[in-house]
Design a protein around this motif. Structure first.
Motif, short mmCIF file in Angstrom:
data_model
loop_
_atom_site.label_atom_id
_atom_site.label_comp_id
_atom_site.label_asym_id
_atom_site.label_seq_id
_atom_site.Cartn_x
_atom_site.Cartn_y
_atom_site.Cartn_z
N ASP A 84 0.83 -1.21 0.00
CA ASP A 84 0.00 0.00 0.00
C ASP A 84 0.86 1.26 0.00
O ASP A 84 0.52 2.26 -0.63
N GLU A 85 1.97 1.19 0.73
CA GLU A 85 2.88 2.35 0.74
C GLU A 85 3.47 2.59 -0.65
O GLU A 85 3.61 3.74 -1.09
N GLU A 86 3.81 1.50 -1.33
CA GLU A 86 4.35 1.64 -2.68
C GLU A 86 3.30 2.21 -3.63
O GLU A 86 3.61 3.08 -4.46
N ILE A 87 2.07 1.73 -3.50
CA ILE A 87 0.99 2.24 -4.36
C ILE A 87 0.73 3.71 -4.07
O ILE A 87 0.53 4.52 -5.00
N GLN A 88 0.75 4.07 -2.80
CA GLN A 88 0.53 5.47 -2.44
C GLN A 88 1.63 6.35 -3.01
O GLN A 88 1.39 7.46 -3.50
N GLU A 89 2.86 5.85 -2.95
CA GLU A 89 3.98 6.61 -3.50
C GLU A 89 3.85 6.75 -5.02
O GLU A 89 4.11 7.81 -5.58
N LEU A 90 3.41 5.66 -5.67
CA LEU A 90 3.24 5.71 -7.12
C LEU A 90 2.06 6.58 -7.53
O LEU A 90 1.98 7.02 -8.67
N SER A 91 1.13 6.80 -6.60
CA SER A 91 -0.07 7.58 -6.91
C SER A 91 0.16 9.08 -6.80
O SER A 91 -0.72 9.87 -7.17
N ASN A 92 1.31 9.47 -6.29
CA ASN A 92 1.62 10.89 -6.13
C ASN A 92 1.83 11.53 -7.50
O ASN A 92 2.73 11.14 -8.25
N LEU A 93 1.02 12.52 -7.83
CA LEU A 93 1.10 13.16 -9.14
C LEU A 93 1.89 14.47 -9.11
O LEU A 93 1.78 15.29 -10.02
N ASN A 94 2.67 14.64 -8.07
CA ASN A 94 3.59 15.78 -7.99
C ASN A 94 5.04 15.35 -7.78
O ASN A 94 5.96 16.01 -8.25
N LYS A 95 5.20 14.22 -7.11
CA LYS A 95 6.55 13.76 -6.79
C LYS A 95 6.80 12.41 -7.46
O LYS A 95 5.95 11.51 -7.42
N ASP A 96 7.96 12.28 -8.07
CA ASP A 96 8.34 11.05 -8.78
C ASP A 96 7.26 10.61 -9.77
O ASP A 96 6.88 9.44 -9.83
N VAL A 97 6.77 11.58 -10.52
CA VAL A 97 5.74 11.30 -11.54
C VAL A 97 6.41 10.55 -12.70
O VAL A 97 7.47 10.97 -13.18
N PRO A 98 5.84 9.42 -13.17
CA PRO A 98 6.43 8.70 -14.30
C PRO A 98 6.40 9.56 -15.57
O PRO A 98 5.38 10.21 -15.87
N ILE A 99 7.49 9.55 -16.31
CA ILE A 99 7.61 10.36 -17.52
C ILE A 99 7.86 9.46 -18.72
O ILE A 99 8.81 8.65 -18.72
N PHE A 100 7.02 9.58 -19.72
CA PHE A 100 7.18 8.88 -20.99
C PHE A 100 7.93 9.84 -21.92
O PHE A 100 7.40 10.88 -22.30
N VAL A 101 9.14 9.50 -22.28
CA VAL A 101 9.95 10.36 -23.14
C VAL A 101 9.73 9.94 -24.59
O VAL A 101 10.23 8.90 -25.03
N CYS A 102 8.95 10.74 -25.31
CA CYS A 102 8.63 10.34 -26.68
C CYS A 102 8.36 11.54 -27.59
O CYS A 102 9.18 11.91 -28.41
N THR A 103 7.21 12.16 -27.44
CA THR A 103 6.76 13.18 -28.39
C THR A 103 6.11 14.34 -27.65
O THR A 103 5.95 14.30 -26.42
N MET A 104 5.72 15.35 -28.42
CA MET A 104 4.99 16.47 -27.82
C MET A 104 3.54 16.08 -27.57
O MET A 104 2.92 15.38 -28.38
N ALA A 105 3.02 16.53 -26.46
CA ALA A 105 1.61 16.32 -26.13
C ALA A 105 1.05 17.64 -25.63
O ALA A 105 1.77 18.45 -25.02
N PHE A 106 -0.25 17.85 -25.91
CA PHE A 106 -0.89 19.12 -25.56
C PHE A 106 -2.20 18.87 -24.83
O PHE A 106 -2.86 17.84 -25.05
N PRO A 107 -2.61 19.79 -23.97
CA PRO A 107 -3.89 19.64 -23.26
C PRO A 107 -5.06 19.47 -24.23
O PRO A 107 -5.10 20.12 -25.28
N THR A 108 -5.97 18.54 -23.86
CA THR A 108 -7.22 18.23 -24.60
C THR A 108 -6.98 17.51 -25.92
O THR A 108 -7.95 17.09 -26.56
N ILE A 109 -5.73 17.29 -26.32
CA ILE A 109 -5.45 16.68 -27.62
C ILE A 109 -5.14 15.19 -27.44
O ILE A 109 -4.31 14.83 -26.59
N PRO A 110 -5.78 14.30 -28.24
CA PRO A 110 -5.48 12.86 -28.16
C PRO A 110 -4.03 12.59 -28.50
O PRO A 110 -3.43 13.24 -29.35
N CYS A 111 -3.47 11.55 -27.82
CA CYS A 111 -2.07 11.19 -28.05
C CYS A 111 -1.95 9.66 -28.00
O CYS A 111 -1.61 9.08 -26.96
N PRO A 112 -2.25 8.97 -29.10
CA PRO A 112 -2.14 7.50 -29.12
C PRO A 112 -0.68 7.06 -29.06
O PRO A 112 0.19 7.67 -29.69
#
Length: 765
Positions: A548-576
């Protein structure tokens, strides 16, 4: 007197010469109404008026007397019928039922049994009481009292042997799954044809669950050996190797002397091999331990019959019918033996018996009627005493002792008559079956408890329980959501998924798990999880807390947020996204498991690894391919600025802060609104005059251009059409990144205007 509606198999013609059909009709009506004494009296009076004896009338009178509880007179009536023509077993059905019923009520102290077709009242003493299960034991009652707990196979109900776990997570004996070509879980009814095809449909193709197999050997080693010997015995028995099978069952019984299922199998084997003496010993031992178990009684009866001890065999068959009145095969056997024992003897001594038995209505020395339920006289099957019957029969002792196999001797061998006659030529008394009511009640309650619950929890000594037996070989911690692979190895669900992200082979045995990966049937092994819950609750609590502690840590959307390094993405725009790298498979899966379904998207940076600005994406749908790849449908949410860069399990992470547009008011807002409308119209014109093929590509990928919004500053990232335009304009990533990082809507609109003016001038005329 209690009225019992008992159907009779003996029919009576009403058109007999010399008989009043009207009186016979009255007798039949009395019989159907349960007034058996009146019916017997009418039948007797009609017989007295006949010039010649009528066999069917004697049989009918015997039925009525038997149901009235007057067994001695009933025997006289059946004897007279036998004098006129040999009796058939089916004609003694009422006699057998009556004797068995009185054994049941008077000796066994069991509630009155109501047949399915019987609408008569139940004995008042038992009204409103639940009928114990032991009373309605099936023909093979061993099936109802089998032990069934965590360690039992759901199919055969016995201890798991060579446990095999299906993809659905349920575990069965290997032999139970190999009996049929198609594999179907009897718990959840799920099909497992893919496993059968991948591992082979034979018994050898199914792989034993290593963890559970080792646990059963460690915790229940002796019972496992007994179970294995039993199965080996069954296998030899199927091949008609009776001697080998007997040896296996005997060895198993040496390890488990109290196992009644093994005792049953060995007794049946002795009967099949005609070892009646040994069969009798085994059956008698079972009868002593389980007094109300008709299966043991029936085998004892068969053994006695095989030894030629017919009278004792008849007694046991009657017990079977008394305990379970609907066991038709036992009733038939009792009728056959009673017919063979009683009435051939009458035929052999007709002349001698005639003065005593055949003239009971005229002779003062005839056997006195024995009354049953509803009568005041002592019962034939009374436990404590039967003095009236005993004295009457002893008056005929000299005569009966001179006539072998006479009704007197048969009566004395019936269960619990109370007769204790000793013959000078016989030094051994027959085995006494007198049972105290108290002991019977205790045995009944025990059987009822076993049958009702159907459960016997096997006790495991805690000294045998070791958390190391439940340790995942990948994370070296206690199993959390344990999953068994088709090759029989167990891992934590998350650990297994991570390994299959990199290689479609078992981490331990290297067996190819491509089909298992393609099915994505990662179901928890229910038995392993239940064993951990029951025997390692504290360890499981600690393991769950860590998870549960690990899940809580992974659920943090400000700290240690997972980053997909690929392309540009914009708000409201689909990104398949097409995800194939193991690290990103893990990242996407974790975002789904935590419930956030979010991760950041950034473009690459040669120095830092990824850019300082990006956009959060939300997963809308994931489609997996058999090889582990997936297509992830995402849409942009909000922009963020990277505060620090990091890594976790191979993928990038970042501490971030979210970006919001600065709001303006008054004159500035009016100027912003005018600029917004102007740039929007300019963008619409540009898009309208695009070539059709280019326009179609944009529409298929990004959808229609969003319309103008009434409130420019309602969204923290500004109007959606700006981001749509930024996504479709032919700009380099660095230029797009610069505009993405802007927190001023005015600056963003001016930048878009400059780009539109540039692309419009370069458009070919």
């Amino acid at each position: 007197m209690e009225v019992r509606s008992v159907p009779s198999s003996n029919s009576l013609p009403l058109d007999l010469p010399g008989i009043s059909s009207e009186m016979l009709g009255v007798a039949e009506e009395a019989f159907r109404a349960g007034n058996f004494e009146l019916a017997a009296e009418i039948y007797g009076s009609q017989l007295d008026e006949l010039p010649h004896p009528e066999r069917s009338l004697h049989v009918r009178r015997g039925d009525a007397l038997a149901l009235a509880g007057k067994i001695a007179d009933a025997l006289n009536a059946y004897t007279k019928a036998a004098m006129l023509g040999r009796l058939h077993p089916e004609e003694l059905g009422v006699l057998v039922e009556s004797i068995a019923l009185n054994i049941r009520e008077k000796e066994l102290k069991l509630p009155c049994f109501r047949r399915k077709d019987d609408h008569g009242p139940i004995n008042e003493a038992y009204q409103g009481m639940p009928v114990p299960c032991a009373i309605n034991i099936p023909e093979d009652p061993s099936e109802s009292s089998l032990s069934l707990d965590l360690f039992s196979c759901p199919k055969c109900k016995m201890l798991l042997l060579d446990p095999v776990t299906l993809n659905c997570g349920h575990t069965f004996c290997k032999k139970c799954l190999s009996e049929k070509e198609s594999i179907e879980c009897s718990n959840c009814h799920s099909k497992h044809s893919n496993i059968a095809e991948g591992l082979g449909k034979s018994c050898e193709g199914l792989k034993v669950n290593v963890v559970l197999g080792n646990l059963l050997e460690k915790w229940l080693g002796e019972e496992t050996r007994i179970r294995r010997l039993s199965l080996e015995g069954e296998s030899l028995l199927q091949n008609n190797n009776f001697t080998g099978a007997l040896e296996k069952f005997t060895k198993a019984l040496e390890l488990a002397p109290g196992d009644f299922l093994l005792a049953v199998r060995r007794t049946e084997l002795h009967l099949a091999m005609k070892n009646f003496k040994q069969a009798l010993i085994d059956a008698d031992n079972m009868c002593r331990k389980h007094l109300l178990w008709p299966k043991a009684r029936s085998m004892k009866a068969q053994a006695l019959s095989g030894l030629g001890r017919t009278e004792e065999a008849m007694k046991e068959f009657l017990y079977c019918v008394a305990i379970n009145p609907e066991w038709s095969s036992m009733k038939t056997e009792a009728q056959k033996i009673m017919c063979d024992v009683f009435f051939p003897a009458f035929e052999n001594v007709q002349a001698s018996l005639k003065p005593v038995f055949l003239n009971s209505t005229n002779s003062p020395s005839s056997v006195k009627d024995v009354s049953f339920a509803g009568c005041s006289e002592d019962s034939l099957f009374r436990l404590t005493k039967a003095s009236s019957l005993e004295s009457d029969l002893f008056q005929m002792k000299d005569f009966l002792d001179n006539a072998q196999n006479t009704p007197g001797n048969i009566l004395s061998c019936l269960p619990s008559t109370g007769l204790k006659r000793k013959h000078a030529s016989n030094s051994e008394e027959p085995h006494s079956v007198e049972i105290t009511a108290k002991f019977l009640k205790k045995d009944t309650e025990t059987l009822c408890e076993q049958v009702i619950t159907g459960t016997k929890i096997r006790e495991i000594h805690m000294v045998l329980v070791d958390a190391a037996d439940f340790e995942c070989s990948l994370c070296m911690r206690l199993f959390y959501e344990p999953v068994a692979t088709p090759c029989g190895h167990t891992f934590c669900l998350k650990c297994l998924e991570r390994c299959l992200d990199h290689n479609p082979h078992c981490p331990l045995c290297k067996e190819n798990l491509s089909q298992y990966l393609a099915s994505r049937a990662y179901k928890k092994t229910h038995l392993t999880e239940e064993l951990i819950t029951r025997y390692l609750p504290e360890d499981l609590t600690e393991r769950k807390k860590l998870h549960d502690e690990e899940i809580q840590e992974l659920s943090n959307l400000n700290k240690d947020v997972p980053i997909f390094v690929c392309t540009m993405a914009f708000p409201t725009i689909p990104c398949p996204l097409h995800v194939f790298e193991p690290r990103y498979r893990l990242m996407i899966r974790r975002s789904m498991e935590t419930g956030t379904k979010q991760f950041g998207m950034c473009i690459a940076d040669e120095l830092k690894g990824f850019a300082d600005y990006g956009c959060m994406l939300r997963v809308r749908d994931v489609k997996f391919f058999p090889d582990g790849r997936s297509v992830v449908d995402t849409v942009g949410l909000s922009r963020f600025k990277v505060l620090s860069h990091g890594q976790r399990d191979g993928y990038h992470t970042a501490n971030i802060e979210y970006l919001e547009d600065k709001k303006v008011e008054g004159q500035e807002y009016e100027e912003l609104l005018a600029l917004h409308n102007s740039v929007y119209d300019q963008a619409l014109v540009w898009f309208t005059y695009l070539k059709d093929n280019l326009k179609a590509q944009i529409l298929s990928h990004f959808g229609q251009m969003p319309s103008k919004e009434s409130e420019l500053q309602a969204n923290s990232s500004g109007p959606a059409w700006c981001w749509w335009m930024l996504a479709v304009l032919p700009l380099e990533n660095k230029a797009q990144l610069t505009i993405l990082a802007m927190t001023s809507l005015k600056d963003r609109l001016l930048a878009i205007r400059r780009v539109l003016m540039f692309v419009t001038r370069k458009r070919p005329r």
